[in-house]
Design an enzyme around this catalytic site. Structure first.
Site, PDB file in Angstrom:
ATOM      1  N   TRP A  70      -6.681   2.883   1.319  1.00 48.85           N
ATOM      2  CA  TRP A  70      -7.092   2.460   0.272  1.00 48.85           C
ATOM      3  C   TRP A  70      -6.341   1.344  -0.580  1.00 48.85           C
ATOM      4  O   TRP A  70      -7.105   0.425  -1.171  1.00 48.85           O
ATOM      5  CB  TRP A  70      -7.376   3.826  -0.484  1.00 48.85           C
ATOM      6  CG  TRP A  70      -8.097   3.511  -2.168  1.00 48.85           C
ATOM      7  CD1 TRP A  70      -9.466   3.818  -2.178  1.00 48.85           C
ATOM      8  CD2 TRP A  70      -7.360   3.349  -3.390  1.00 48.85           C
ATOM      9  NE1 TRP A  70      -9.612   3.499  -3.533  1.00 48.85           N
ATOM     10  CE2 TRP A  70      -8.585   3.091  -4.139  1.00 48.85           C
ATOM     11  CE3 TRP A  70      -6.261   2.935  -3.809  1.00 48.85           C
ATOM     12  CZ2 TRP A  70      -8.343   2.820  -5.511  1.00 48.85           C
ATOM     13  CZ3 TRP A  70      -6.035   2.718  -5.164  1.00 48.85           C
ATOM     14  CH2 TRP A  70      -7.041   2.726  -6.150  1.00 48.85           C
ATOM     15  N   HIS A  71      -5.089   1.387  -0.675  1.00 53.58           N
ATOM     16  CA  HIS A  71      -4.287   0.418  -1.382  1.00 53.58           C
ATOM     17  C   HIS A  71      -4.216  -0.876  -0.829  1.00 53.58           C
ATOM     18  O   HIS A  71      -3.851  -1.681  -1.589  1.00 53.58           O
ATOM     19  CB  HIS A  71      -2.866   0.869  -1.356  1.00 53.58           C
ATOM     20  CG  HIS A  71      -2.761   2.339  -2.285  1.00 53.58           C
ATOM     21  ND1 HIS A  71      -2.819   3.456  -1.988  1.00 53.58           N
ATOM     22  CD2 HIS A  71      -2.311   2.208  -3.633  1.00 53.58           C
ATOM     23  CE1 HIS A  71      -2.867   4.316  -3.008  1.00 53.58           C
ATOM     24  NE2 HIS A  71      -2.322   3.666  -3.950  1.00 53.58           N
ATOM     25  N   GLY A  72      -4.894  -1.131   0.208  1.00 52.29           N
ATOM     26  CA  GLY A  72      -4.789  -2.432   0.889  1.00 52.29           C
ATOM     27  C   GLY A  72      -5.315  -2.528   2.147  1.00 52.29           C
ATOM     28  O   GLY A  72      -5.032  -1.711   2.990  1.00 52.29           O
TER      29      GLY A  72
END
Lengths: 377, 471
Positions: B318-320
């Site tokens: 989700w963070h990248g």
């Protein structure tokens, strides 16, 4: 008593913060835009053009932010406030300037910025010049970070200019190098560098001169540091400008003898004066321009001395400006070339002026300017 | 537009707030909606359409789920909503990552799409999914008013960097909310506190991190490597939690109650504890909509460990869109699982300091993966941290950096603990006229000074990054 009235004080807090934003926003709306920031010495971002393609690409938003930030009301004061807070946080390095002991501002030169490739490029150029003019002398003056090491904050690192000088000696031959390191180190306790500016002082230049006479085997003329007179005590130099902090100003001094003789100096083949010094600069921010009318591509000086027809061809940066008046008694004529402002061919110019054994050729740069700027065609 | 910028603070915010509070109550949602669209379009003039599409799509899905009697059809609608949301997210965020991976595995050369990531897409797609899922579960009321729903999705305070607000947490406030002067004053102070965290602490410590990470690793000392990652840990915490504070503050001014997103994560005594304190709205979302539906801890230990693994892989990615983020998630999954199995009981028996140090160590190592996006680079950095570098324990440049940043690091360390909060509370608990006067002065003076200081650091912004462009 309203002290206990929670709602009143909450209202006050909101009103105060809202007012701060509103007043600043309003003030920012009415102030005029500037083109240039004197204190930061740079051109400020201007209002971007409102065009459809800029808006769609999103670049308008970005440019507008740069513009609004650069032109924000009282920008200079905010910048000064930030600097002060950095100092409160005990920072010793702000915008590339060390806050040294005894109120010395010292420009930072990181070793990483001057890699061997860069050094080699300059050395090759210098060697080319030496090969063409075997009598040439080179004086590369260290900047204050290398001499005033005890004034630097603890653990501050600097580019090692002694090492650079060793490389220069090896490359072009020691006989060409006038190494002023030892004499400046010997006098490091004296005022040989300005506190607020990156140049050496006239006293520093005097010690450079002393060493030069030794190296040239010339009898030194009768200059005595005791004789130095102050022409300005309000000099706030380039390093001060970067921080824009209130601090004690530097003095600009000269040897009175250098001002008494009526000379003829021709700047860029046009402007003619009778002195090494241009007092009008003392009224401006750039007081160092007092020496030799700031920077010119080419200066031809008739020193009004009789010196057995001897002449000097000097290739230099601004460090030489305070040195030239002291060198003058040894020459009848001095030709001063600043490569930064000269676009022509160096050798064809020198052919014109360096015509006999009687013309000395001298290169004077500070080590950093040498690495950053020394180049010719 | 980001909060810590001159255009936001001195153009958008004053104009918006004046319009919002001058307008009659029934107009406020219109103003909030249009203002938010302008706010988003300032940075994403094209992708604003994408956000509107997402809004419309989930609004319609919600209506249809509400209207349909058949559970099976409702389920189909829910799946359709999720597919659309994840489709958007997948297409804009992960397609190049997938193409790159396929290319590497098969040796093919499918061209990358090179689409810029729409800012905030990971936040708003998660918000809208919480809506349709809750509609399906019957836990949220169906929103009939598209404007109110639009306000929920696009609302500028939490649009680009969270917290991730679940629909049912704010559904009533969308129609009816009241901000009394207490809430407004709290919101203002919270906003200023967040701004100061972002501008004064995060940006300045970010400089320390860029100074270390920008240098040659061969010249990086052990001390330097630790200093760098410590600075990064503080930077991302104060940046992110500062943004959340600003969002919560702006929400409070308008009468919204957004969930808290951080609770002193660096005080955590274990990784399990850390994730209860870090980006709470995201871990809460995954817990509610992934972990629990997968069975959570109700289907036996092996299944629970698998669930943890799945959730933290998703959290990472989700963070990248990058392997390093996946690895980052897996790293946490590893320690969470170990804590479930053995470590948890072990640390309970030991003094809490041991647990804190262990957590710091695991988290600092994780930030190396997070910050350095290429795997070999991260490994080399780690090897320098653990003494395998060539530059030794410390040197003059490292000591200089340490001295330069020592005061800031101390401030950051204090700000990362509840110490300041507790001191203020116990001081304010004392009664007496003298104390009250001091308190009255301080409660105005401190925000005013923080605001002034923040403005100065924004105006002289040599470094003011937006860290979440990959989220």
């Amino acid at each position: 008593m309203k002290l206990e009235n929670e709602k009143f004080h909450q209202g006050m807090t909101v009103a105060m913060l809202a007012l701060m934003l509103l007043v600043l926003a309003a003030a920012d709306m009415v102030k005029a835009d500037r083109l240039f920031s004197e204190t930061e010495n740079r051109i400020l971002a201007q209002k971007p053009e409102l065009r459809l393609e800029n808006i769609i690409s999103g670049s308008y938003g970005e440019e507008y932010e740069n513009y609004a930030t650069d032109q924000f009301v009282s920008r200079d004061r905010w910048v000064a406030l930030k600097t002060r807070m950095d100092i409160l946080l005990q920072k010793k390095l702000i915008k590339g300037v060390y806050l040294g002991r005894d109120n010395y501002l010292i420009e930072q030169h990181l070793p990483g910025n001057y890699d061997q490739g860069k050094v080699n490029k300059r050395l090759d150029q210098l060697l080319g010049l030496t090969e063409q003019y075997p009598g040439i002398k080179v004086m590369l003056v260290p900047t204050s970070d290398n001499i005033l090491e005890d004034k630097l904050p603890p653990h501050a690192v600097s580019f090692d200019q002694r090492g650079l000088l060793d490389q220069v000696k090896e490359k072009i031959g020691e006989e060409h190098v006038i190494d002023v390191f030892p004499i400046l180190e010997e006098h490091r306790e004296e005022e040989i560098y300005y506190r607020t500016d990156h140049h050496w002082t006239t006293l520093g230049a005097y010690y450079g001169y002393r060493h030069w006479t030794e190296a040239m085997n010339y009898p030194p003329r009768n200059f005595d540091p005791q004789d130095l007179v102050t022409v300005s005590d309000s000099f706030l130099g380039t390093l001060h400008s970067r921080l824009n902090l209130p601090m004690e100003a530097d003095k600009i001094q000269i040897f009175p003898r250098t001002a008494s003789r009526r000379i003829k100096a021709v700047y860029d083949f046009a402007k003619e004066t009778t002195s090494y010094y241009e007092p009008s600069y003392l009224e401006t921010k750039n007081q160092y321009g007092y020496f030799l009318d700031d920077n010119h591509a080419f200066i031809e000086i008739d020193t009004a001395y009789v010196a057995k027809d001897r002449e000097l061809f000097l290739i230099k940066d601004s460090y030489a400006n305070s040195l030239i008046p002291i060198l003058a008694p040894h020459y009848e004529k001095i030709y001063v070339l600043d490569l930064r402002y000269y676009n022509g061919s160096l050798f064809s110019l020198m052919e014109k002026y360096v015509t006999s054994e009687k013309v000395d050729v001298l290169v004077v740069y500070n080590c950093i300017h040498f690495l950053e700027e020394f180049s010719y065609r | 537009m980001v909060f810590s910028s001159i255009p936001f603070l001195f153009r958008f915010l004053p104009v918006f707030m004046i319009l919002y509070f001058v307008a009659p109550r029934r107009m406020r949602n219109v103003i909030l909606f249009l203002g938010s669209l302008f706010f988003y379009a300032w940075g994403e003039p094209v992708y604003v359409l994408l956000m509107l599409f997402s809004t419309l799509s989930d609004y319609l899905h919600g209506r249809l789920i509400g209207a349909c009697k058949s559970r099976r059809v409702a389920r189909g609608l829910l799946i359709s909503s999720i597919v659309i949301n994840l489709g958007l997210l997948g297409f804009f965020k992960y397609s190049d990552f997938l193409i790159g991976t396929v290319n590497r595995l098969l040796g093919s050369s499918i061209p990358l799409l090179k689409l810029p990531l729409p800012i905030g897409i990971s936040f708003y797609t998660f918000q809208t999914m919480s809506y349709t899922i809750d509609c399906y579960r019957g836990e949220a009321k169906i929103q009939k008013n598209i404007l109110d729903f639009g306000v929920f999705v696009t609302m500028f305070p939490q649009l680009i960097a969270g917290p991730i607000v679940k629909y049912r947490d704010v559904q009533d406030q969308l129609r009816q909310r009241k901000a009394d002067i207490g809430a407004i004053s709290y919101g203002c102070r919270r906003f200023v506190a967040g701004l100061a965290k972002k501008v004064l602490l995060a940006n300045n410590l970010g400089l320390l991190w860029t100074e270390i990470s920008g240098g040659n690793l061969e010249n990086t000392t052990v001390l330097g490597a630790w200093l760098g990652v410590l600075a990064y840990a503080f930077q991302i915490y104060f940046d992110f939690s500062g943004y959340s504070d600003m969002a919560i503050g702006l929400g409070a001014i308008m009468g919204f109650h957004f969930p808290e997103n951080f609770n002193y994560p660096y005080m955590a005594k274990s990784i399990t504890d850390f994730w209860r304190r870090w980006h709470i709205s995201l871990s809460g979302w995954f817990r509610e909509y992934v972990y629990v539906p997968l069975g959570g801890n109700r289907r036996g230990l092996p299944r629970q460990l698998l669930n943890i693994l799945i959730v933290w892989m998703l959290t990472g990615i989700w963070h990248g869109a990058g392997w390093n983020f996946l690895l980052w998630g897996l790293w946490f999954a590893l320690w969470l699982i170990l804590e479930k199995l053995v470590l948890g009981r072990m640390f309970k028996a030991l003094p809490s300091l041991v647990g804190r140090l262990y957590t710091w160590l695991i988290v600092l190592v994780s930030w190396v993966f997070f910050a350095i996006e290429n795997g070999p680079g991260a490994l080399r950095y780690l090897s320098v941290m653990f003494g395998q570098g060539t530059a030794g324990l410390y040197d003059s440049p490292t000591l200089f950096i340490l001295l330069e940043y020592r005061v800031l690091l101390i401030f950051a360390a204090i700000a990362a603990t509840p110490l300041g909060h507790r001191l203020t509370e116990s001081f304010f608990a004392v009664t007496g006229t003298g104390v009250t006067v001091v308190r009255r002065v301080l409660e105005k003076l401190v925000p005013a000074l923080l605001l002034l200081a923040s403005i100065a650091y924004i105006v002289e912004a040599s470094y003011n990054p937006f860290l979440y462009f990959r989220f």
